[in-house]
Design a protein around this motif. Structure first.
Motif, PDB file in Angstrom:
ATOM      1  N   VAL A 129       0.842  -1.197   0.000  1.00  0.00           N
ATOM      2  CA  VAL A 129       0.000   0.000   0.000  1.00  0.00           C
ATOM      3  C   VAL A 129       0.874   1.243   0.000  1.00  0.00           C
ATOM      4  O   VAL A 129       1.789   1.384   0.819  1.00  0.00           O
ATOM      5  N   THR A 130       0.600   2.150  -0.939  1.00  0.00           N
ATOM      6  CA  THR A 130       1.339   3.401  -1.054  1.00  0.00           C
ATOM      7  C   THR A 130       0.345   4.567  -1.031  1.00  0.00           C
ATOM      8  O   THR A 130      -0.859   4.374  -0.926  1.00  0.00           O
ATOM      9  N   ASP A 131       0.869   5.766  -1.175  1.00  0.00           N
ATOM     10  CA  ASP A 131      -0.004   6.941  -1.242  1.00  0.00           C
ATOM     11  C   ASP A 131      -0.860   6.948  -2.497  1.00  0.00           C
ATOM     12  O   ASP A 131      -1.837   7.701  -2.578  1.00  0.00           O
ATOM     13  N   ARG A 132      -0.496   6.131  -3.492  1.00  0.00           N
ATOM     14  CA  ARG A 132      -1.269   6.062  -4.735  1.00  0.00           C
ATOM     15  C   ARG A 132      -2.336   4.968  -4.709  1.00  0.00           C
ATOM     16  O   ARG A 132      -3.121   4.836  -5.645  1.00  0.00           O
ATOM     17  N   THR A 133      -2.349   4.161  -3.634  1.00  0.00           N
ATOM     18  CA  THR A 133      -3.313   3.069  -3.556  1.00  0.00           C
ATOM     19  C   THR A 133      -4.717   3.619  -3.336  1.00  0.00           C
ATOM     20  O   THR A 133      -4.958   4.384  -2.403  1.00  0.00           O
ATOM     21  N   ARG A 134      -5.631   3.221  -4.182  1.00  0.00           N
ATOM     22  CA  ARG A 134      -7.030   3.625  -4.079  1.00  0.00           C
ATOM     23  C   ARG A 134      -7.888   2.509  -3.490  1.00  0.00           C
ATOM     24  O   ARG A 134      -8.834   2.766  -2.749  1.00  0.00           O
ATOM     25  N   LEU A 135      -7.523   1.262  -3.799  1.00  0.00           N
ATOM     26  CA  LEU A 135      -8.489   0.192  -3.591  1.00  0.00           C
ATOM     27  C   LEU A 135      -7.784  -1.133  -3.353  1.00  0.00           C
ATOM     28  O   LEU A 135      -6.755  -1.423  -3.969  1.00  0.00           O
ATOM     29  N   LEU A 136      -8.349  -1.942  -2.458  1.00  0.00           N
ATOM     30  CA  LEU A 136      -7.950  -3.339  -2.278  1.00  0.00           C
ATOM     31  C   LEU A 136      -8.988  -4.212  -2.972  1.00  0.00           C
ATOM     32  O   LEU A 136     -10.196  -4.031  -2.776  1.00  0.00           O
ATOM     33  N   LEU A 137      -8.529  -5.163  -3.775  1.00  0.00           N
ATOM     34  CA  LEU A 137      -9.417  -6.096  -4.469  1.00  0.00           C
ATOM     35  C   LEU A 137      -9.215  -7.474  -3.843  1.00  0.00           C
ATOM     36  O   LEU A 137      -8.171  -8.108  -4.021  1.00  0.00           O
ATOM     37  N   ILE A 138     -10.190  -7.898  -3.059  1.00  0.00           N
ATOM     38  CA  ILE A 138     -10.077  -9.106  -2.241  1.00  0.00           C
ATOM     39  C   ILE A 138     -11.019 -10.175  -2.782  1.00  0.00           C
ATOM     40  O   ILE A 138     -12.144  -9.878  -3.194  1.00  0.00           O
ATOM     41  N   ASN A 139     -10.574 -11.417  -2.746  1.00  0.00           N
ATOM     42  CA  ASN A 139     -11.392 -12.538  -3.205  1.00  0.00           C
ATOM     43  C   ASN A 139     -11.316 -13.649  -2.166  1.00  0.00           C
ATOM     44  O   ASN A 139     -10.260 -14.224  -1.941  1.00  0.00           O
ATOM     45  N   THR A 140     -12.438 -13.922  -1.517  1.00  0.00           N
ATOM     46  CA  THR A 140     -12.527 -15.039  -0.570  1.00  0.00           C
ATOM     47  C   THR A 140     -13.952 -15.553  -0.552  1.00  0.00           C
ATOM     48  O   THR A 140     -14.868 -14.728  -0.513  1.00  0.00           O
ATOM     49  N   PRO A 141     -14.151 -16.877  -0.638  1.00  0.00           N
ATOM     50  CA  PRO A 141     -13.199 -17.933  -0.955  1.00  0.00           C
ATOM     51  C   PRO A 141     -12.469 -17.652  -2.272  1.00  0.00           C
ATOM     52  O   PRO A 141     -13.057 -17.094  -3.184  1.00  0.00           O
ATOM     53  N   HIS A 142     -11.208 -18.076  -2.316  1.00  0.00           N
ATOM     54  CA  HIS A 142     -10.287 -17.587  -3.340  1.00  0.00           C
ATOM     55  C   HIS A 142     -10.136 -18.553  -4.510  1.00  0.00           C
ATOM     56  O   HIS A 142      -9.805 -19.732  -4.333  1.00  0.00           O
ATOM     57  N   ASN A 143     -10.392 -18.018  -5.695  1.00  0.00           N
ATOM     58  CA  ASN A 143     -10.157 -18.714  -6.961  1.00  0.00           C
ATOM     59  C   ASN A 143      -8.846 -18.186  -7.539  1.00  0.00           C
ATOM     60  O   ASN A 143      -8.722 -16.976  -7.717  1.00  0.00           O
ATOM     61  N   ALA A 183      -8.676 -13.700  11.438  1.00  0.00           N
ATOM     62  CA  ALA A 183      -7.504 -12.876  11.752  1.00  0.00           C
ATOM     63  C   ALA A 183      -7.007 -12.138  10.509  1.00  0.00           C
ATOM     64  O   ALA A 183      -6.641 -10.946  10.584  1.00  0.00           O
ATOM     65  N   GLU A 184      -6.982 -12.818   9.364  1.00  0.00           N
ATOM     66  CA  GLU A 184      -6.528 -12.178   8.131  1.00  0.00           C
ATOM     67  C   GLU A 184      -7.481 -11.071   7.705  1.00  0.00           C
ATOM     68  O   GLU A 184      -7.050  -9.974   7.317  1.00  0.00           O
ATOM     69  N   LEU A 185      -8.776 -11.327   7.787  1.00  0.00           N
ATOM     70  CA  LEU A 185      -9.756 -10.314   7.396  1.00  0.00           C
ATOM     71  C   LEU A 185      -9.747  -9.130   8.361  1.00  0.00           C
ATOM     72  O   LEU A 185      -9.925  -7.974   7.946  1.00  0.00           O
ATOM     73  N   GLU A 190     -14.863 -20.919   7.343  1.00  0.00           N
ATOM     74  CA  GLU A 190     -16.067 -20.120   7.537  1.00  0.00           C
ATOM     75  C   GLU A 190     -15.979 -18.889   6.645  1.00  0.00           C
ATOM     76  O   GLU A 190     -14.953 -18.201   6.632  1.00  0.00           O
ATOM     77  N   HIS A 191     -17.064 -18.632   5.906  1.00  0.00           N
ATOM     78  CA  HIS A 191     -17.071 -17.405   5.113  1.00  0.00           C
ATOM     79  C   HIS A 191     -17.526 -16.242   5.968  1.00  0.00           C
ATOM     80  O   HIS A 191     -18.615 -16.273   6.561  1.00  0.00           O
ATOM     81  N   LEU A 192     -16.689 -15.203   6.011  1.00  0.00           N
ATOM     82  CA  LEU A 192     -16.971 -14.007   6.795  1.00  0.00           C
ATOM     83  C   LEU A 192     -16.946 -12.808   5.862  1.00  0.00           C
ATOM     84  O   LEU A 192     -15.894 -12.473   5.315  1.00  0.00           O
ATOM     85  N   PRO A 193     -18.071 -12.156   5.618  1.00  0.00           N
ATOM     86  CA  PRO A 193     -18.076 -11.010   4.704  1.00  0.00           C
ATOM     87  C   PRO A 193     -17.284  -9.843   5.280  1.00  0.00           C
ATOM     88  O   PRO A 193     -17.464  -9.478   6.450  1.00  0.00           O
ATOM     89  N   LEU A 194     -16.436  -9.276   4.463  1.00  0.00           N
ATOM     90  CA  LEU A 194     -15.571  -8.195   4.922  1.00  0.00           C
ATOM     91  C   LEU A 194     -16.368  -6.973   5.352  1.00  0.00           C
ATOM     92  O   LEU A 194     -15.958  -6.221   6.248  1.00  0.00           O
TER      93      LEU A 194
END
Length: 414
Positions: free
Chosen positions: A184-198, A207-209, A238-242
C-alpha cells in the motif's frame, strides 16, 4: 493580371501505423479458458478446466424462470438497479446469513454476473493512475478490468505453505500480511479481495480479514470484495463477509453471484451491495455496459435466495464429496494437492511428477491423460511464482470425476 500563388498545404508526414487493439488491453490475448475448452472438444477430453457445472441447478428454480417468461415478467427491460423482488431477496439473504442490513432501493445493484460487477466497480471507482492491490493469483478479468480503468495493479502473492498438526499435513496458500501492508502506497485507491479464493481454494481467516479491515481503515482505502463462492466453504472454514468488520461497511463493495450457488452460470445474474454512494458510483459505469440483463432470470434467482438452509447445506456437502473424490485421485496419481477450503477448484503442484511448466503440462495433458486443466501461471503477474501449479475444477458429475481420476492415475501413477 497578377498570377495567383499556390495555397496547397505542405505534405503531411505519414502517420505511424497503430494496431487496432487499445494498448491497455494489448497484453491480454484469448483467455486460457477458451484455449483449453477448445482443446477439450478437439481431443474428446474431460474438461476440468473451466469452472462450470455439468448439471443444472434446482428444478423448481428453473421452473420459476419459465413461469416468469410465460407471465411476461422480465421479457422487456427490467429496472436499471434490478427487479424489486430480487433486490429485496438479496437484502434478506445478507440479513439472515450475516446480520448485514441494506436498503434495497439504494444499496443493491443487479449486474450481468459477477464479471460485470467487477468491471463496473473498477470503472466506477478508479481514476487513471490509481493503484489497486490484488491477491495473486487472481481471476483473469481482474487484471483486464484494472487496465481498462487506467489503474495500476499491484499483486500481493499468496504463497504455498505446510502446517502439520495431529499427524495431518495441511497444505494451503496463505496471505503474508506484512507484504500486503508494504504494497500500500499513497497512490493506492483500492484493495481487491477474493474469498473464498479462486484459483487456490483458500478461505481467508478471521484474523486475516481483521488485519485487512484495519489496514483499509487506517489508510482510508476502498475495498471491492469478490465473495461469489460464499456458500462453498468446507470443513472448518467459515465465510466471513468483509463488510461486517468494524469500519468496513462504508468503504466496501461486496460482489455476489447466483451462478456459483445455484448452478445456473449461463443466466449471468450477479449483484453488488454497499452504501448508496458506492453503489451509485458502480451503477454509473454499469449503465453504460449492459444497462440491464437477465430479466426473467432475476425473478427466479429471487426465489432461489429464499430456499431453505437445507438446500445450501446439501449443496455444500455434495461439492465437498466431489472435492474429496478428485483430491484422492490426484494424490494417487502423484500430484501434490493443496487443501481446498472453498470454491470448486483444487490447485496441485506438478513437480512431484517431474514437471515444472504448467503451461506445457496442461497443453499436453489431453493427449497424455484425456483430461483438461488450467495452468495457474495465467493468473499471476509473477509467472514464475505460479509456474508449477495447475488447477482442476470438481463441479462435475460424480461419474465424470471418477473417470477423470482413473485416467490421471493410469497416466501418472507408478
Amino acid at each position: 493580371m497578377t498570377a495567383m500563388t499556390s495555397s496547397a498545404s505542405p505534405a503531411q508526414p505519414p502517420r505511424t501505423p497503430r494496431p487496432p487493439l487499445n494498448r491497455r488491453l494489448a497484453e491480454f490475448g484469448t483467455t486460457i479458458f477458451a484455449e483449453m475448452s477448445a482443446l477439450a472438444l478437439k481431443t474428446g477430453s474431460i474438461n476440468l478446466g473451466q469452472g462450470f457445472p455439468d448439471t443444472d441447478g434446482p428444478e423448481e428454480i428453473r421452473e420459476a424462470a419459465v413461469r416468469a417468461l410465460r407471465d411476461g415478467r422480465g421479457n422487456q427491460y427490467p429496472p436499471g438497479p434490478g427487479v424489486p423482488e430480487l433486490r429485496a431477496a438479496i437484502v434478506e439473504h445478507q440479513r439472515r446469513r450475516y446480520g448485514l442490513t441494506f436498503d434495497p432501493d439504494t444499496e443493491v445493484l443487479v449486474t450481468a454476473g459477477a464479471t460485470e460487477a467487477i468491471a463496473a466497480a473498477l470503472l466506477g471507482l478508479l481514476e487513471p493512475g490509481d493503484e489497486v492491490v490484488a491477491l495473486e493469483p487472481y481471476y483473469d478479468s481482474y487484471a483486464a478490468c484494472i487496465a481498462m480503468a487506467g489503474g495500476t495493479r499491484v499483486p500481493v502473492t499468496l504463497r504455498p505453505s505446510e502446517e502439520t498438526g495431529e499427524g495431518v499435513t495441511d497444505r494451503r496458500f496463505r496471505l503474508d500480511l506484512d507484504e500486503l501492508r508494504d504494497a500500500v502506497t499513497d497512490r493506492t485507491r483500492l484493495l481487491l479481495i477474493n474469498t473464498p479464493h479462486n484459483p487456490t481454494g483458500t478461505v481467508l481467516t478471521r484474523a486475516e480479514l481483521t488485519a485487512i479491515a484495519e489496514l483499509a481503515v487506517e489508510r482510508d482505502l476502498l475495498v471491492v470484495t469478490d465473495e461469489v463462492y460464499e456458500h462453498l466453504v468446507f470443513d472448518d472454514a467459515e465465510h466471513l463477509p468483509l463488510a461486517a468488520f468494524p469500519g468496513m461497511r462504508e468503504r466496501t463493495v461486496t460482489i455476489g453471484s447466483a451462478g456459483k450457488t445455484f448452478s445456473f452460470t449461463g443466466w449471468k445474474v450477479g449483484w453488488v451491495t454497499g452504501t448508496a454512494e458506492l453503489v451509485t458510483a458502480v451503477r454509473s459505469a454499469k449503465q453504460f455496459l449492459t444497462y440491464v440483463s437477465s430479466g426473467p432470470f432475476q425473478y427466479a434467482v429471487a426465489e432461489a435466495l429464499a430456499l431453505p438452509d437445507t438446500y445450501f447445506e446439501e449443496f455444500r456437502a455434495g461439492m465437498r464429496a466431489k472435492r474429496d473424490l478428485l483430491a484422492t485421485g490426484l494424490t494417487e496419481a502423484g500430484f501434490e494437492v493443496f487443501r481446498s477450503a472453498g470454491t470448486y477448484f483444487i490447485t496441485t503442484d506438478i513437480r512431484p511428477l517431474g514437471e515444472s511448466d504448467g503451461f506445457a503440462f496442461c497443453r499436453s495433458l489431453p493427449e497424455r491423460a484425456g483430461v483438461v486443466a488450467i495452468p495457474n501461471a495465467v493468473f499471476y503477474d509473477h509467472r514464475e511464482a505460479g509456474a508449477p501449479f495447475v488447477r482442476f475444477a470438481f463441479c462435475k458429475r460424480t461419474e465424470v470425476l471418477t473417470d477423470a481420476a482413473e485416467r490421471l492415475r493410469k497416466a501418472f501413477a507408478h
